[in-house]
Design a protein around this motif. Structure first.
Motif, short mmCIF file in Angstrom:
data_model
loop_
_atom_site.label_atom_id
_atom_site.label_comp_id
_atom_site.label_asym_id
_atom_site.label_seq_id
_atom_site.Cartn_x
_atom_site.Cartn_y
_atom_site.Cartn_z
N GLN A 71 19.36 -28.86 -35.66
CA GLN A 71 19.02 -28.88 -34.24
C GLN A 71 17.62 -28.31 -34.03
O GLN A 71 16.79 -28.88 -33.31
CB GLN A 71 20.05 -28.04 -33.49
N ASP A 72 17.36 -27.19 -34.71
CA ASP A 72 16.07 -26.51 -34.60
C ASP A 72 14.95 -27.42 -35.13
O ASP A 72 13.82 -27.32 -34.69
CB ASP A 72 16.13 -25.22 -35.42
N LEU A 73 15.30 -28.29 -36.09
CA LEU A 73 14.30 -29.16 -36.70
C LEU A 73 14.32 -30.55 -36.06
O LEU A 73 14.19 -31.56 -36.74
CB LEU A 73 14.51 -29.24 -38.21
N TYR A 74 14.52 -30.59 -34.76
CA TYR A 74 14.32 -31.79 -33.93
C TYR A 74 15.27 -32.95 -34.21
O TYR A 74 14.96 -34.10 -33.92
CB TYR A 74 12.87 -32.30 -34.09
N SER A 75 16.44 -32.69 -34.80
CA SER A 75 17.34 -33.80 -35.14
C SER A 75 18.00 -34.38 -33.91
O SER A 75 18.40 -33.65 -33.01
CB SER A 75 18.44 -33.32 -36.08
N ARG A 82 21.21 -37.92 -37.00
CA ARG A 82 20.56 -37.19 -38.07
C ARG A 82 21.28 -35.86 -38.33
O ARG A 82 21.47 -35.45 -39.47
CB ARG A 82 19.11 -36.94 -37.67
N ASN A 140 16.38 -28.95 -29.97
CA ASN A 140 15.63 -29.95 -30.75
C ASN A 140 14.41 -30.50 -30.01
O ASN A 140 13.72 -31.38 -30.50
CB ASN A 140 16.55 -31.08 -31.22
N ALA A 182 10.39 -31.50 -45.42
CA ALA A 182 9.99 -32.69 -44.64
C ALA A 182 10.94 -32.97 -43.47
O ALA A 182 10.64 -33.80 -42.62
CB ALA A 182 9.96 -33.91 -45.57
N PHE A 183 12.06 -32.23 -43.43
CA PHE A 183 13.14 -32.58 -42.49
C PHE A 183 12.68 -32.72 -41.04
O PHE A 183 12.95 -33.72 -40.38
CB PHE A 183 14.25 -31.53 -42.58
N GLY A 184 11.97 -31.71 -40.57
CA GLY A 184 11.53 -31.72 -39.17
C GLY A 184 10.55 -32.84 -38.88
O GLY A 184 10.59 -33.47 -37.82
N ARG A 233 10.27 -35.73 -40.51
CA ARG A 233 10.98 -37.01 -40.55
C ARG A 233 11.77 -37.21 -39.27
O ARG A 233 11.85 -38.33 -38.75
CB ARG A 233 11.92 -37.06 -41.75
N ALA A 234 12.36 -36.11 -38.76
CA ALA A 234 13.14 -36.24 -37.52
C ALA A 234 12.23 -36.67 -36.38
O ALA A 234 12.67 -37.37 -35.46
CB ALA A 234 13.81 -34.91 -37.18
N ARG A 235 10.96 -36.27 -36.43
CA ARG A 235 10.05 -36.65 -35.36
C ARG A 235 9.28 -37.93 -35.69
O ARG A 235 8.31 -38.26 -35.03
CB ARG A 235 9.08 -35.50 -35.06
N ASN A 276 6.05 -27.72 -39.31
CA ASN A 276 6.10 -28.39 -38.00
C ASN A 276 5.04 -27.87 -37.04
O ASN A 276 4.96 -28.32 -35.91
CB ASN A 276 7.48 -28.18 -37.37
#
Lengths: 316, 357
Positions: free
Chosen positions: A219-223, A227, B89, B113-115, B117-119, B166
Motif C-alpha cells: 500500500q505504501d508503495l503505491y499499489s 498489485r 498509496n 523496483a516495486f514502487g 513499477r506500481a506507478r 521513490n
C-alpha cells in the motif's frame, strides 16, 4: 558409523557418545529407537498399501478368464490398449472421453472450490477467536455424514418443484423448463459441497498467519488492488493453495457417486469404469489397469503442477 | 503540559520552509487515548526523531502520517496541502517498516523496483533508478538475491533503498534499527544520518533508543502518554529537560525536590541557586550525574557535604553514590574515591535545571 577420532573406544561401549537435542546417547541407540518407532507404520504401509498396489500392477497385465471372475495369468498389454480405445473391433474414443471427462470434472470442481474457499478462508481467519472455531466447526460438520447421503440430500433439494430450482430460474441461471437436477449444475453443486472443506482448511492456515505488514508495504508503495493482492497476499497463501489443490483434485478424480446420483448415471467417469470392471463385468485385470492408469494420470498432473508451482514460488 | 513543539531548528535549517505541519492530532483505540492534541512542524530537509517509551503513541503517529491509521481529529499538511484525505498509496510518503516487510518472492532488485513499477515508470528508468539506489546503499552485488538470503543489515538497506528510490517528500522510519546488533546499529545510525544530509530529504524516525535519537536527529521530540513533552535539538533536550519524564528518559538525572523562596530554592540539602527562576512554589530540580563536581574542600555555592556510599567502575567512568538524597555522580577514572570518604559535592547553578513538574 562415523568415527574420525584416533582414540580407541572404551570397551563395552557401543559406538561413540553423541548429543541428540541435549540427550547423551549413541548413534546405535538412536537408530534402534527410530526403527522401533517407524517399524509399525512402515509395516502397515507395506502390507496394506505398497503390496496391494504391486499386486494391482501385476494383475493389470493379466487377462479375465473366459468364465469371468477368475484371473487368467497370461500377461499381455491388451488391457492397456483397450483402455486407450483399441479392441478387436478397432479404435473407439469412448475410453479417452471417459478419462477426459473425469479430468474435466475434477479440474472444474477444484477451481470452483478454490474460488469459494479463498474468500471464505480469509473471512474466517479475520474473525475473533471464538467465532473462528465455530465457523471452522460448521465447515467440518458435514464431513460427519457420508458423501453418498449428502449427495442424496442435494438430489432432494435441487428437484424441479423446490425453491432452489425456482430461484435459479427466476435469477435466469437456467432457462424455463430446464432443471438443475439431473445435470451438470447439480453435479457441480454436489462436488463442490463435498470437497469445499478440504480446500478451505489449508488456505485458512495461511490466511490466519498472514503477515499484514506486507500488505501495508504494498500500500505504501503505491499499489493498486490487484498489485497488492498479487504481491502481498497471494504469495503468502501459495503453500495453502497447493495443498488445497492436491486435497481436492485427487479425491475428485476418483469420485463417481456424485455424478451418478445427481447426473442420473448419464456420465461415465473413470470411477464408474473401475467399478464396472470389478463388479459388473467381473474383469479384475481390466479394472486393475484402469486403476493404475488413474493413479498415474493423477501423479503426472500433480507433478506437473508441483513443477510449475515450485518455479513460481520462493520459500522464504 | 510543558514544551513548545516548534522551538528553534538547528542552524543549517533555519529559514527553510515548513514541509510538514501536524495540527491537533487526536487518536483513541476504544477507550484508550493514544494521541492527544499532537502538533508540530517539520522543516524541509530536517531529520526529526519521535522518541519515547513503548506505548507512548509514537508509532501510531507515524502510521497516521503514512496513511496506515486514521486520526480521530486534526490535520496533516505536506507542502501546504492536507494529506489526510489521501489513501496510503497516493501519499508522497514512504515508510521503512520495523520488520522491513520485504516481499519474500521478489529479488532485491524487484523489491526496490516495486514502487516505481506500481506507478508505471518506464522500464529503462526503473533500471536506472533502482541501480542508483542500490549503488547508494552498497547493494550492487545482492541484486539477484532473495530477502531470505540476506543478513539483517542487508535487509535493512534494501528496505531503505525500496523507500528512497521513490524520491518521497517525506521518509518515515519505524524503529528500523531495532533488529540489528549494537555495533551494526551504531554504524547504520551514522550511515543513515550521512545519507539524509546528502539527499536533503525530510526524515522522521521513530525510536525508543535515546542514543539513536541523539546520534541521528536535527531535532528530537520526546513523547510521553500521547503527547509531545519536549522538542528541541539533542543538546537542548538533554541539557535542559523541561519535565521529570524527559530528564529521566534521556540519560540519568538526579531529581531534587525544592521550594521557592525569596533568596533561592530551599532543598533538603540547603539553599540552592538554579539556572532559571521557577514558576512554581513547590517543584523539582534536575542535574545530570556528570555535571556534579566533587571537591575535597568546601566550594563557594550550591554544595552538599556528604560521604561516599559506593563507587562502581564503569570502564570509561566511575559511578559514585553518596549517602545524601540518593544522588549519583559520574567521575573520570582519574579520580580515586573510596566508600566512606567525606567529600563536598558542587551542583553548579548553570547545570541545575528547573523542571515544570
Amino acid at each position: 558409523m562415523e568415527n574420525n577420532s584416533e582414540t580407541k573406544e572404551p570397551p563395552g561401549r557401543q559406538g561413540r557418545l553423541m548429543l541428540w537435542y541435549g540427550q547423551l546417547t549413541t548413534r546405535r541407540t538412536l537408530l534402534l529407537r527410530g526403527f522401533a518407532f517407524s517399524s509399525i507404520p512402515a509395516l502397515w504401509l507395506t502390507l496394506l498399501l505398497v503390496a496391494p498396489t504391486l499386486v494391482l500392477a501385476v494383475v493389470a497385465f493379466a487377462q479375465r478368464s473366459a468364465l469371468g471372475g477368475d484371473i487368467d495369468w497370461t500377461f499381455s498389454l491388451r488391457n492397456f490398449w483397450s483402455l486407450l480405445g483399441y479392441s478387436s473391433f478397432g479404435w473407439s474414443s469412448a475410453m479417452l472421453r471417459i478419462i477426459g471427462m473425469s479430468i474435466f470434472m475434477a479440474a472444474v470442481t477444484t477451481i470452483l472450490c478454490l474460488l469459494l474457499a479463498y474468500p471464505l478462508a480469509f473471512f474466517i481467519a479475520t474473525r475473533r477467536q471464538g467465532t473462528r472455531y465455530l465457523l471452522l466447526a460448521l465447515i467440518m460438520v458435514p464431513l460427519c455424514t457420508n458423501l453418498v447421503i449428502r449427495t442424496y440430500g442435494w438430489q432432494l433439494l435441487l428437484m424441479n418443484q423446490l425453491p432452489i430450482a425456482k430461484l435459479a430460474v427466476w435469477l435466469g441461471l437456467i432457462g424455463e423448463g430446464e432443471s438443475l437436477y439431473p445435470g451438470w449444475p447439480a453435479i457441480f453443486v454436489g462436488m463442490v459441497a463435498g470437497f469445499l472443506p478440504f480446500s478451505v482448511l489449508p488456505i485458512y492456515t495461511n490466511a490466519e498467519r498472514l503477515d499484514w505488514s506486507l500488505v501495508e508495504a504494498a500500500q505504501d508503495l503505491y499499489s493498486g488492488r490487484w498489485r497488492l493482492f498479487r504481491h502481498a497476499i497471494l504469495p503468502q497463501t501459495t503453500p495453502g493453495l497447493a495443498a488445497a489443490v492436491i486435497l481436492t483434485f485427487i479425491p475428485a478424480m476418483g469420485t463417481f457417486v456424485v455424478s451418478d446420483i445427481l447426473g442420473l448415471r448419464k456420465f461415465m467417469l473413470i470411477g464408474n469404469k473401475i467399478e464396472q470392471s470389478f463388479i459388473t463385468a467381473r474383469d479384475i485385470p481390466s479394472g486393475s489397469m484402469t486403476s493404475m492408469v488413474l493413479m498415474l494420470c493423477t501423479l503426472v498432473v500433480l507433478m506437473a503442477f508441483r513443477r510449475y508451482w515450485t518455479k513460481s514460488e520462493v520459500v522464504g | 503540559m510543558p514544551g513548545c513543539a516548534d522551538v528553534a531548528s538547528p542552524a543549517h535549517l533555519r529559514g527553510r520552509s515548513a514541509e510538514l505541519e501536524v495540527r491537533g492530532i487526536h487518536k483513541s483505540f476504544g477507550s484508550v487515548q493514544v494521541l492527544c492534541d499532537v502538533s508540530f512542524t517539520v522543516r524541509h530537509g530536517e531529520f526529526v526523531t519521535l522518541l519515547g517509551p513503548s506505548g507512548c503513541g509514537k508509532t501510531t503517529l507515524l502510521r497516521i502520517l503514512a496513511g496506515l491509521e486514521i486520526a480521530d481529529s486534526g490535520d496533516v499538511q505536506l507542502m501546504g496541502k492536507s494529506i489526510l484525505p489521501l489513501p496510503a498509496n497516493q501519499r508522497p510518503v514512504n515508510t521503512v517498516f520495523q520488520n522491513y516487510a520485504l516481499f519474500p518472492h521478489l529479488t532485491v532488485f524487484e523489491n526496490v523496483a516495486f514502487g516505481l513499477r506500481a506507478r508505471k515508470v518506464p522500464g529503462a528508468e526503473v533500471t536506472r533508478r533502482v541501480n542508483d539506489a542500490l549503488d547508494m546503499l552498497q547493494l550492487e552485488e545482492y541484486t539477484k538475491r532473495y530477502p531470505h538470503q540476506l543478513s539483517g543489515g542487508q535487509k535493512q538497506r534494501v528496505a531503505l533503498a525500496r523507500a528512497l528510490v521513490n524520491e518521497p517528500d517525506l521518509l518515515l522510519l519505524d524503529e528500523p534499527m531495532s533488529a540489528l546488533d549494537a555495533k551494526l546499529r551504531a554504524e547504520v545510525q551514522i550511515e543513515i544520518r550521512r545519507l539524509q544530509r546528502k539527499l536533503g530529504k525530510t526524515f522522521i524516525l521513530v525510536t525508543h533508543d535515546q542514543d539513536e535519537a541523539m546520534t541521528v536527529s536535527d531535532r528530537v521530540m520526546v513523547m510521553n502518554r500521547g503527547r509531545i513533552e519536549q522538542a528541541g535539538t539533542p543538546t537542548e533536550v538533554y541539557e535542559h529537560p523541561v519535565s521529570r519524564f524527559v530528564a529521566q528518559f534521556l540519560g540519568a538525572a538526579n531529581l531534587i525536590p525544592a521550594e521557592a523562596s525569596a533568596d533561592g530554592l530551599v532543598t533538603p540539602f540547603g539553599m540552592m541557586q538554579a539556572r532559571e527562576t521557577p514558576q512554581w512554589q513547590q517543584g523539582t530540580l534536575a542535574i545530570r550525574p556528570e555535571r556534579i563536581r566533587i571537591h575535597h574542600e568546601q566550594p563557594q555555592r550550591n554544595f552538599i557535604h556528604t560521604d561516599i556510599r559506593d563507587v562502581i567502575y564503569r570502564g570509561d567512568h566511575f559511578e559514585v553514590f553518596v549517602n545524601t538524597g540518593g544522588l549519583r555522580v559520574k567521575t573520570t577514572p582519574a579520580e580515586r574515591l573510596r566508600p566512606g570518604q567525606q567529600v563536598w559535592l558542587e551542583l553548579p547553578p548553570e547545570h541545575l535545571e528547573v523542571l515544570c513538574d
